[in-house]
Design a protein around this motif. Structure first.
Motif, PDB file in Angstrom:
ATOM      1  N   LEU A 115     -27.639  -2.900 -13.659  1.00 36.27           N
ATOM      2  CA  LEU A 115     -26.622  -4.094 -12.842  1.00 36.27           C
ATOM      3  C   LEU A 115     -27.375  -4.467 -11.491  1.00 36.27           C
ATOM      4  O   LEU A 115     -27.436  -5.696 -11.031  1.00 36.27           O
ATOM      5  CB  LEU A 115     -25.557  -3.471 -12.825  1.00 36.27           C
ATOM      6  CG  LEU A 115     -24.619  -3.188 -13.853  1.00 36.27           C
ATOM      7  CD1 LEU A 115     -23.217  -2.356 -13.334  1.00 36.27           C
ATOM      8  CD2 LEU A 115     -24.260  -4.610 -14.690  1.00 36.27           C
ATOM      9  N   LEU A 116     -27.979  -3.460 -10.867  1.00 36.13           N
ATOM     10  CA  LEU A 116     -28.642  -3.726  -9.686  1.00 36.13           C
ATOM     11  C   LEU A 116     -29.798  -4.590  -9.545  1.00 36.13           C
ATOM     12  O   LEU A 116     -30.165  -5.549  -8.798  1.00 36.13           O
ATOM     13  CB  LEU A 116     -28.842  -2.336  -8.868  1.00 36.13           C
ATOM     14  CG  LEU A 116     -29.514  -2.340  -7.551  1.00 36.13           C
ATOM     15  CD1 LEU A 116     -28.504  -3.203  -6.499  1.00 36.13           C
ATOM     16  CD2 LEU A 116     -29.923  -0.882  -6.918  1.00 36.13           C
ATOM     17  N   THR A 117     -30.635  -4.025 -10.764  1.00 33.43           N
ATOM     18  CA  THR A 117     -31.913  -5.112 -10.972  1.00 33.43           C
ATOM     19  C   THR A 117     -31.339  -6.532 -11.069  1.00 33.43           C
ATOM     20  O   THR A 117     -31.994  -7.520 -10.420  1.00 33.43           O
ATOM     21  CB  THR A 117     -32.547  -4.675 -12.204  1.00 33.43           C
ATOM     22  OG1 THR A 117     -33.022  -3.164 -12.080  1.00 33.43           O
ATOM     23  CG2 THR A 117     -33.862  -5.579 -12.535  1.00 33.43           C
ATOM     24  N   ALA A 118     -30.478  -6.924 -11.904  1.00 30.65           N
ATOM     25  CA  ALA A 118     -30.031  -8.167 -12.316  1.00 30.65           C
ATOM     26  C   ALA A 118     -29.417  -8.950 -11.111  1.00 30.65           C
ATOM     27  O   ALA A 118     -29.970  -9.948 -10.566  1.00 30.65           O
ATOM     28  CB  ALA A 118     -28.742  -8.009 -13.249  1.00 30.65           C
ATOM     29  N   VAL A 119     -28.668  -7.854 -10.211  1.00 33.67           N
ATOM     30  CA  VAL A 119     -28.139  -8.632  -9.124  1.00 33.67           C
ATOM     31  C   VAL A 119     -29.235  -8.918  -7.999  1.00 33.67           C
ATOM     32  O   VAL A 119     -29.278 -10.156  -7.196  1.00 33.67           O
ATOM     33  CB  VAL A 119     -26.948  -7.648  -8.347  1.00 33.67           C
ATOM     34  CG1 VAL A 119     -26.666  -8.114  -6.932  1.00 33.67           C
ATOM     35  CG2 VAL A 119     -25.917  -7.620  -9.259  1.00 33.67           C
TER      36      VAL A 119
END
Length: 374
Positions: A115-119
């Motif tokens: 999720l953090l990678t995508a954000v």
């Protein structure tokens, strides 16, 4: 006050209702012009919505549309047009897929990492346009359109076998992600599974409303979008708000592809859905940048997508749904402007009537007497 609230609600609902009605009528005219029954296609699609498996597909699709539309809406509230959501979510999904295929942490760490990678990927990509706007005055529309094209080229590079790509038959893919990054869905029996990240989409909608309407940052964002000079006079840095809004918009956009990535496909390949970012623009417009309105608009768009394939089996072209989506966008623009003008004229007539009746003058005299008495 109650009368004002009712009128405000009426004005808010009038635009989308008129737009949908006009779109349905124009779609029917198109069907008549092509020698088709103008009612039966809609009856077929409404019937499809009664099947549980179609309902599951509609909800799953709507979750991605919803997140993309929220990303667009953040920009709209700041008077920015982030047309690069499509490139942002595709690049973010690919980066998440690459990380998910090469990192194998426990699920409690793996899923937040993805999720953090995508954000961060989405925010970085939109941040480029934000930096160009605040430092060089480059239009975010032009910048994000160009970044969409660049994102496609970056994805094509990352797909190379000697980079991160894996060739599976005639399909390019990033390889299957480790199971620790899979998000379990909500089992609906024979109807299938609802993506687990549908819950995240709902939480993002709640967060969007709270931040914009119940925080100082949200007030500053809306004030800057309404008037940069007025916001600057009150101590808000317009350039900082522009950059922040673009970063948040891109960060949200980065999450748009994750419901299907983490819940179904578990890889990024040539079959990964595209165009969601552009559809998010129409959905945000129809929903009037309101999280509830956007939710209904996303469900409507998803219904048109998932129910229309049945038309091919009844001698109708499923493209009628695409035509209707385009007509909705056009009708939204026209109807909202018409409703706005009607609301302004109504307000002007009401103020004129109060002035003619002496209500405003009477109130003014009462204030003067009160001041004089003090």
């Amino acid at each position: 006050m109650k009368k004002f609230d009712k009128e405000r609600v009426l004005l808010a609902l009038a635009g989308p209702v008129i737009a949908l009605a006009v779109a349905f009528v124009l779609s029917a005219i198109v069907l008549i012009a092509s020698g088709k029954n103008p009612v039966e296609p809609f009856s077929i699609m409404f019937e499809q919505a009664s099947f549980s498996d179609v309902q599951v597909r509609i909800i799953n699709q709507a979750s991605m549309y919803y997140i993309a539309a929220l990303a667009v809406a953040i920009g709209f509230r700041m008077n920015l047009f982030n047309i690069g959501v499509d490139g942002q979510y595709q690049l973010a999904a690919m980066m998440a897929a690459i990380v998910g295929a090469h990192a194998n942490l426990p699920a409690v760490l793996q899923i937040p990492l993805l999720l953090l990678t995508a954000v961060l990927t989405g925010a970085f990509w939109s941040g480029i346009a934000g930096v160009l706007k605040v430092t060089r005055g480059v239009s975010e529309v032009v910048a994000t359109i160009m970044l969409n094209a660049i994102a496609v080229s970056v994805i094509a590079y990352l797909w190379l076998p000697n980079v991160f790509g894996v060739k599976v038959g005639n399909n390019n893919t990033t390889g299957e992600m480790h199971e620790s990054g899979w998000v379990p869905g909500i089992d609906m029996g024979a109807a299938g599974e609802i993506y687990g990240l549908v819950v995240l989409a709902a939480l993002l909608g709640v967060g969007y409303w709270v931040v914009l309407n119940r925080t100082r940052f949200g007030f500053d964002l809306r004030a800057s979008g309404a008037s940069e000079s007025a916001a600057a006079a009150s101590g808000v840095d317009p350039k900082r708000m522009v950059l922040t809004a673009m970063l948040i918009s891109g960060g949200l956009a980065g999450l748009a592809g994750l419901p299907i990535l983490l819940g179904d496909s578990h890889t990024y390949n040539l079959n990964f859905p595209t165009g969601i970012g552009f559809l998010g623009i129409g959905i945000a417009l129809l929903g009037r940048n309101n999280p509830t309105g956007i939710a209904f608009a996303a469900l409507l768009w998803a219904w048109l997508d998932k129910a229309s394939p049945e038309l091919d089996f009844h001698d109708y072209d499923k493209e009628i749904a695409v035509i209707m989506q385009g007509l909705i966008v056009l009708s939204v623009v026209v109807s909202y402007e018409a409703v706005r003008e009607w609301g302004l004229r109504r307000q002007q007539r009401r103020v004129g009537a109060e002035l003619a009746a002496g209500n405003v003058l009477g109130a003014d005299n009462n204030v003067k007497k009160e001041v004089a008495g003090r």
